[in-house]
Design a protein around this motif. Structure first.
Motif, mmCIF file in Angstrom:
data_model
loop_
_atom_site.group_PDB
_atom_site.id
_atom_site.type_symbol
_atom_site.label_atom_id
_atom_site.label_comp_id
_atom_site.label_asym_id
_atom_site.label_seq_id
_atom_site.Cartn_x
_atom_site.Cartn_y
_atom_site.Cartn_z
ATOM 1 N N LEU A 104 0.651 -1.318 0.031
ATOM 2 C CA LEU A 104 -0.015 0.062 0.211
ATOM 3 C C LEU A 104 0.943 1.269 -0.118
ATOM 4 C CD1 LEU A 104 -2.730 -1.157 2.528
ATOM 5 C CD2 LEU A 104 -2.768 -0.865 0.149
ATOM 6 N N PHE A 105 2.000 1.468 0.865
ATOM 7 C CA PHE A 105 2.649 2.551 0.799
ATOM 8 C C PHE A 105 3.538 2.459 -0.334
ATOM 9 C CE2 PHE A 105 6.671 4.784 2.248
ATOM 10 C CZ PHE A 105 5.975 6.055 2.581
ATOM 11 N N ARG A 106 3.970 1.130 -0.926
ATOM 12 C CA ARG A 106 4.799 1.365 -2.098
ATOM 13 C C ARG A 106 4.220 2.058 -3.485
ATOM 14 N NH1 ARG A 106 8.236 -4.457 -3.287
ATOM 15 N NH2 ARG A 106 9.044 -4.560 -1.184
ATOM 16 N N GLN A 107 2.830 1.624 -3.481
ATOM 17 C CA GLN A 107 1.967 2.022 -4.780
ATOM 18 C C GLN A 107 1.898 3.654 -4.315
ATOM 19 O OE1 GLN A 107 -1.193 3.724 -4.396
ATOM 20 N NE2 GLN A 107 -1.374 3.553 -2.063
ATOM 21 N N TYR A 108 1.886 4.314 -3.190
ATOM 22 C CA TYR A 108 1.999 5.823 -3.071
ATOM 23 C C TYR A 108 3.388 6.150 -3.463
ATOM 24 C CZ TYR A 108 2.249 10.300 -1.015
ATOM 25 O OH TYR A 108 2.112 11.728 -0.774
ATOM 26 N N LEU A 109 4.316 5.711 -2.960
ATOM 27 C CA LEU A 109 5.676 5.879 -3.270
ATOM 28 C C LEU A 109 5.989 6.220 -4.666
ATOM 29 C CD1 LEU A 109 8.242 4.077 -0.843
ATOM 30 C CD2 LEU A 109 7.886 6.492 -1.106
ATOM 31 N N VAL A 110 5.404 5.306 -5.451
ATOM 32 C CA VAL A 110 5.828 5.428 -6.887
ATOM 33 C C VAL A 110 5.023 6.455 -7.665
ATOM 34 C CG1 VAL A 110 5.455 4.331 -9.277
ATOM 35 C CG2 VAL A 110 6.174 2.826 -7.361
ATOM 36 N N VAL A 111 3.948 7.012 -7.141
ATOM 37 C CA VAL A 111 3.189 8.135 -7.739
ATOM 38 C C VAL A 111 3.109 9.252 -7.170
ATOM 39 C CG1 VAL A 111 1.428 6.371 -8.703
ATOM 40 C CG2 VAL A 111 0.939 7.340 -6.584
ATOM 41 N N SER A 112 3.924 9.225 -5.902
ATOM 42 C CA SER A 112 4.018 10.587 -5.156
ATOM 43 C C SER A 112 4.521 11.821 -5.588
ATOM 44 C CB SER A 112 4.744 10.051 -3.694
ATOM 45 O OG SER A 112 6.071 10.148 -3.830
ATOM 46 N N PRO A 113 4.336 12.862 -5.281
ATOM 47 C CA PRO A 113 4.825 13.873 -5.655
ATOM 48 C C PRO A 113 6.324 14.070 -5.410
ATOM 49 C CG PRO A 113 2.628 14.403 -4.781
ATOM 50 C CD PRO A 113 3.071 13.254 -4.466
ATOM 51 N N ALA A 114 6.637 13.572 -4.180
ATOM 52 C CA ALA A 114 7.985 13.506 -3.781
ATOM 53 C C ALA A 114 8.832 12.783 -4.851
ATOM 54 C CB ALA A 114 8.279 13.061 -2.398
ATOM 55 N N ALA A 115 8.409 11.732 -5.219
ATOM 56 C CA ALA A 115 9.225 11.029 -6.265
ATOM 57 C C ALA A 115 9.456 11.702 -7.654
ATOM 58 C CB ALA A 115 8.486 9.700 -6.584
ATOM 59 N N GLU A 116 8.446 12.228 -7.896
ATOM 60 C CA GLU A 116 8.488 13.106 -9.042
ATOM 61 C C GLU A 116 9.593 14.372 -8.996
ATOM 62 O OE1 GLU A 116 4.808 14.320 -10.560
ATOM 63 O OE2 GLU A 116 4.162 12.387 -11.342
ATOM 64 N N ASN A 117 9.309 15.079 -7.930
ATOM 65 C CA ASN A 117 10.136 16.482 -7.488
ATOM 66 C C ASN A 117 11.836 15.753 -7.333
ATOM 67 O OD1 ASN A 117 7.934 17.882 -7.453
ATOM 68 N ND2 ASN A 117 7.802 17.850 -5.170
ATOM 69 N N LEU A 118 12.128 14.662 -6.976
ATOM 70 C CA LEU A 118 13.521 14.175 -7.081
ATOM 71 C C LEU A 118 13.768 13.381 -8.028
ATOM 72 C CD1 LEU A 118 13.515 12.933 -3.147
ATOM 73 C CD2 LEU A 118 14.728 14.733 -4.185
ATOM 74 N N GLN A 119 12.865 13.114 -9.188
ATOM 75 C CA GLN A 119 13.190 12.419 -10.374
ATOM 76 C C GLN A 119 13.446 11.076 -9.937
ATOM 77 O OE1 GLN A 119 16.105 14.886 -12.377
ATOM 78 N NE2 GLN A 119 14.651 16.611 -12.841
ATOM 79 N N LEU A 120 12.756 10.466 -8.997
ATOM 80 C CA LEU A 120 13.016 9.160 -8.892
ATOM 81 C C LEU A 120 12.100 7.998 -9.519
ATOM 82 C CD1 LEU A 120 14.016 9.343 -5.028
ATOM 83 C CD2 LEU A 120 15.548 9.124 -7.000
ATOM 84 N N THR A 121 10.669 8.741 -10.085
ATOM 85 C CA THR A 121 9.646 7.942 -10.397
ATOM 86 C C THR A 121 10.122 6.777 -11.392
ATOM 87 O OG1 THR A 121 8.054 9.830 -10.154
ATOM 88 C CG2 THR A 121 7.409 7.950 -11.292
ATOM 89 N N PRO A 122 10.816 7.119 -12.497
ATOM 90 C CA PRO A 122 11.188 6.157 -13.338
ATOM 91 C C PRO A 122 12.458 5.221 -12.804
ATOM 92 C CG PRO A 122 12.242 8.235 -13.846
ATOM 93 C CD PRO A 122 11.442 8.395 -12.823
#
Length: 657
Positions: A104-122
């Motif tokens: 449940l937390f992993r799915q949020y990590l992947v789509v979270s604004p924090a991941a996008e801001n740090l360019q970690l999403t991909p």
């Protein structure tokens, strides 16, 4: 040695002694208990973790299960043995840790604004979670999205290895510290006393244990009705919950920002914290409060000095805590905890030296099996450790092949045995675990810097870095209740398939009710963003280039924390003052919500200056853990019922609309 002569710890040592006989605790009745735990208590625990923020079911689930089966057995004219009750209690502890809840937390990590801001999403590997596009495209589901199948398979494999590993190095260290070194394990009776109380009730013995447990249960029922039941029922019936006590806390930071800048001010009103204060060693609670109060003075000064430069008056408690953590407290806590680590190794050195001067240890005890206790052959135990650690290394190398394999061997076969033995001895002597902060994170960063690895997958890999020393307390509890160890072996392997099935089914169900985080899950909605930013800050440190994590580490602050910790220990030791105070200070500085320590301190004061004088110090120490177990049971009964109402209401509303 100071730990061994601490008066409070001596009281804990006298709470319980092992029985003369050991009996089988595994039966068909405990199998029914496993099903109940997996399909009733586990989803309740998961749900409350998202709504309230701490595991509101927590220990309560264990006592609710035991009480329920005890009462059913009475009405069925069946007698449950003390050992069966403890197996149910032990089993409940396994069920509380939902293996798929992390998805449940992993799915949020992947789509979270924090991941996008740090360019970690991909950068999330497919064995961690599907891509952001795959998650959003398939909707809120694990079962119908094939991208989740590989992460789920790895979790299942990890659970199987973990259950085998439960009887590896941890059991060897238990035999070494308990049978050879004869350490007392002063905190182990806390978990075993409740099962004994209920066993006495099953035999219709109206002893002090059962009366104390019943009083605690009534207190839990009363507070649980106010804190859990009223908000859950009103929310289910009227669409808007009525909160007599704000959940998860009363926000005060915005009101005190002018007077106490950079201080995360909030108030968690929880009667259970007072009872926890009854149980915890008094000076450890005092140390925690001193740390919390010192932050009221330190933070404004550090803000004026420009150290806490990230904070601004618009921040609430979660944001303030994160900002201060990055600017100062990460380094400060590392320093103080390093002092604790050095103190722990010094205590071990003194203990071994003292033993040698009195004739040494009888290591033959390691190889003598107590068949009544169900002892495992020590060589089998060490073989399990070798197998499980080798399995973790192979899996890690397959998942992150670019990461240097020597790192896994170093952690699995060098660091892990050392820190595990140190922890086992400290648990046995003083009821304290040894924790060296950020050793895993520092290893990741160092290894990535001297190798070609760039990515974030290493943070999710099953690194063979475990502190097996903490398992020794559980084995001691098994011994204190007279439970044959073979019962625990059967329990471990019987519970796994039930827990795995229930965990994935209810993770899917809870996610389908509403997005996580969202207003439907207040705590997750308020705290997950901060948690994601904290974790992703660390993850970014192995991607190459600059990272905020490096800015957060300040060698001078680490050195200051180390010096303060060692000086404080030296002072306490020199004047014969309670060493537990320093453990409390560290706990206070590392506490996510230090204001909760106020209620623990209130409980500690009431216990020490009222109940100890009324009942006597030794007797009160026996009463307190049973009272806490009863309170947890009462809260669990109310919260489980209210959760059921809420989940049924949401399910019906989804079916209608």
């Amino acid at each position: 040695m100071a730990h061994e002569h601490d008066r409070e710890l001596e009281q804990y040592r006298r709470i319980m002694t092992p029985p003369e006989q050991f009996e089988e605790g595994f039966s068909w009745r405990t199998v029914v208990g496993a099903v109940f735990l997996g399909f009733v208590m586990m989803p309740a625990s998961m749900y409350m973790g998202l709504v309230v923020g701490h595991n509101a079911i927590g220990e309560a689930a264990r006592w609710v299960t035991v009480i329920l089966f005890l009462e059913v057995a009475k009405r069925s004219m069946v007698s449950l043995k003390q050992q069966e009750l403890y197996v149910l209690y032990y089993m409940a502890g396994l069920a509380l840790g939902s293996p798929f809840e992390g998805l449940l937390f992993r799915q949020y990590l992947v789509v979270s604004p924090a991941a996008e801001n740090l360019q970690l999403t991909p950068l999330f590997p497919d064995w961690v979670a599907p891509s952001k596009e795959a998650i959003e495209g398939a909707g809120r589901t694990f079962i119908k999205n094939s991208g989740w199948y590989l992460p789920i398979a790895l979790i299942v494999l990890g659970q199987v290895i973990g259950r085998i590993d439960a009887f590896g190095l941890g059991y060897f260290l238990y035999r070494l510290t308990s049978d050879v070194e004869r350490l007392p394990f002063p905190m182990a009776p806390v978990g075993a006393s409740g099962a004994v109380a209920l066993a006495e009730s099953a035999q219709e013995k109206q002893t002090w244990r059962w009366r104390t447990f019943s009083i605690g249960s009534m207190l839990g029922l009363a507070y649980g009705t106010i804190y859990f039941a009223i908000p859950a029922v009103t929310g289910a019936l009227f669409g808007q919950s009525i909160q007599i006590v704000p959940i998860p806390f009363i926000e005060l930071t915005d009101k005190t920002a002018d007077v106490l800048p950079a201080v995360p001010m909030s108030l968690t009103v929880d009667f259970g914290l007072i009872i926890i204060g009854f149980v915890l060693p008094f000076w450890a609670v005092v140390g925690g409060l001193v740390a919390a109060i010192s932050m009221l003075v330190m933070n404004p000064l550090l803000y004026k000095m420009g150290v806490l430069h990230t904070w601004n008056p618009s921040m609430m408690t979660p944001e303030t805590g994160l900002a201060n953590y990055i600017d100062f407290y990460m380094s400060w806590i590392i320093g103080v905890m390093l002092a604790i680590a050095l103190i722990g190794f010094y205590a071990i050195y003194r203990g071994v030296k003292t033993a040698k001067s009195t004739g040494g240890y009888d290591f033959k005890r390691l190889f003598v099996k107590n068949r009544a206790r169900g002892d495992i052959n020590i060589w089998i135990s060490l073989g399990i450790y070798l197998f499980s650690t080798s399995s973790y290394i192979v899996i890690c190398h397959l998942l992150v092949p670019d990461f240097p394999i020597w790192f896994f061997f170093l952690y699995g076969f060098v660091y892990t045995p050392v820190v595990s033995y140190a922890t086992a001895r400290l648990e046995g002597m003083a009821g304290q675990a040894l924790y060296i902060p950020f050793i895993r994170e520092a290893g990741f960063i160092l290894a990535s810097r001297i190798s070609s690895y760039r990515g974030i997958g290493i943070w999710f890999a099953p690194i063979p870095s475990h502190n097996y020393g903490m398992q020794t307390v559980g084995f001691r509890q098994v011994e204190l209740t007279g439970t044959n160890l073979r019962s625990i072996v059967k329990t471990e392997f019987m519970v796994v398939p039930i827990i795995l099935l229930a965990s994935i089914v209810f993770s899917e169900f809870i996610w389908s009710l509403a997005a996580i985080p969202s207003e439907a899950y207040p705590f997750a909605n308020k705290m997950w963003d901060m948690g994601a930013r904290q974790q992703l800050l660390l993850f970014s440190s192995t991607t190459g280039g600059e990272s905020l994590f490096y800015d957060a580490l300040n060698p001078s602050v680490i050195g200051l924390g180390l010096a303060v910790g060692l000086i404080l220990y030296t002072f306490l030791n020199a004047f014969g003052l309670p060493i537990l105070f320093i453990y409390g200070v560290v706990r206070g500085f590392g506490h996510a919500m230090p204001q909760t320590l106020i209620f623990e301190f209130l409980g500690a004061l009431i216990g020490r200056f009222y109940f100890e004088k009324r009942f006597g110090s030794d007797k009160w120490r026996r009463y307190a853990p049973v009272l806490l177990a009863g309170y947890g049971c009462g809260v669990g009964l109310v919260s489980a019922a209210s959760i059921a109402i809420g989940m049924i209401a949401k399910s019906v509303s989804q079916m209608l609309y």
